[in-house]
Design a protein around this motif. Sequence first.
Motif, PDB file in Angstrom:
ATOM      1  N   GLY A 225      52.415  45.248  12.189  1.00  0.00           N
ATOM      2  CA  GLY A 225      52.047  46.046  13.594  1.00  0.00           C
ATOM      3  C   GLY A 225      51.081  47.304  13.053  1.00  0.00           C
ATOM      4  O   GLY A 225      50.944  47.444  11.787  1.00  0.00           O
ATOM      5  N   TYR A 226      49.759  47.730  13.757  1.00  0.00           N
ATOM      6  CA  TYR A 226      49.242  48.644  13.385  1.00  0.00           C
ATOM      7  C   TYR A 226      49.799  49.637  13.011  1.00  0.00           C
ATOM      8  O   TYR A 226      49.405  50.543  11.902  1.00  0.00           O
ATOM      9  CB  TYR A 226      48.327  49.089  14.514  1.00  0.00           C
ATOM     10  N   SER A 227      50.849  50.388  13.452  1.00  0.00           N
ATOM     11  CA  SER A 227      51.776  51.480  12.988  1.00  0.00           C
ATOM     12  C   SER A 227      52.213  51.458  11.562  1.00  0.00           C
ATOM     13  O   SER A 227      52.230  52.339  10.938  1.00  0.00           O
ATOM     14  CB  SER A 227      52.879  51.944  13.946  1.00  0.00           C
ATOM     15  N   THR A 228      52.380  50.111  11.016  1.00  0.00           N
ATOM     16  CA  THR A 228      52.891  49.934   9.834  1.00  0.00           C
ATOM     17  C   THR A 228      51.809  50.194   9.116  1.00  0.00           C
ATOM     18  O   THR A 228      51.940  50.876   7.875  1.00  0.00           O
ATOM     19  CB  THR A 228      53.593  48.327   9.791  1.00  0.00           C
ATOM     20  N   PHE A 229      50.678  49.692   9.454  1.00  0.00           N
ATOM     21  CA  PHE A 229      49.478  49.688   8.606  1.00  0.00           C
ATOM     22  C   PHE A 229      49.280  51.233   8.034  1.00  0.00           C
ATOM     23  O   PHE A 229      48.686  51.684   7.314  1.00  0.00           O
ATOM     24  CB  PHE A 229      48.291  49.263   9.286  1.00  0.00           C
TER      25      PHE A 229
END
Length: 146
Positions: free
Chosen positions: A11-15
């Motif tokens: 997920g982008y939030s994980t990145f």
Amino acid sequence: ARRANRPVEVGYSTFLDLVDVNGKGHTPGKNPALKLTNVVLSKDRINFRIETDAEKHAKAILDKKLVQSNDVSIRPITPYGERTIYARVPAASQTLMEALRENGVPFRAVSTKGQTAVGNVVRISIIVVYMLFLRRLYKTMGGGGG
């Protein structure tokens, strides 16, 4: 072997969470010492790799309490190994993404696989209808009724 080398999506939030801890060393109970490498940006996707920050990891394993408890902060980075990882960039405002992150809400961009398949079906359908129309037109023009 081919499947093992395919990129893994996060997920982008994980990145963004990984960017926050990049190069800052370990955090007991949360994350090991890591660094992002081979970061490649495109219009809608970010490719990268996660590697152990060897220098900072060496400092972390000197803490005997962490070693005895096998804390996550001293474990090697293995979930993705040497694979390329990617995150799709969502089409959302920066303000919304910041609000989601501040409140611990994970998020990612919508997959475009389904949209691509539907687009292909529509394109093929239009071509087929057009070819049928031309066939009928040529039959009419040629005088071959039918």
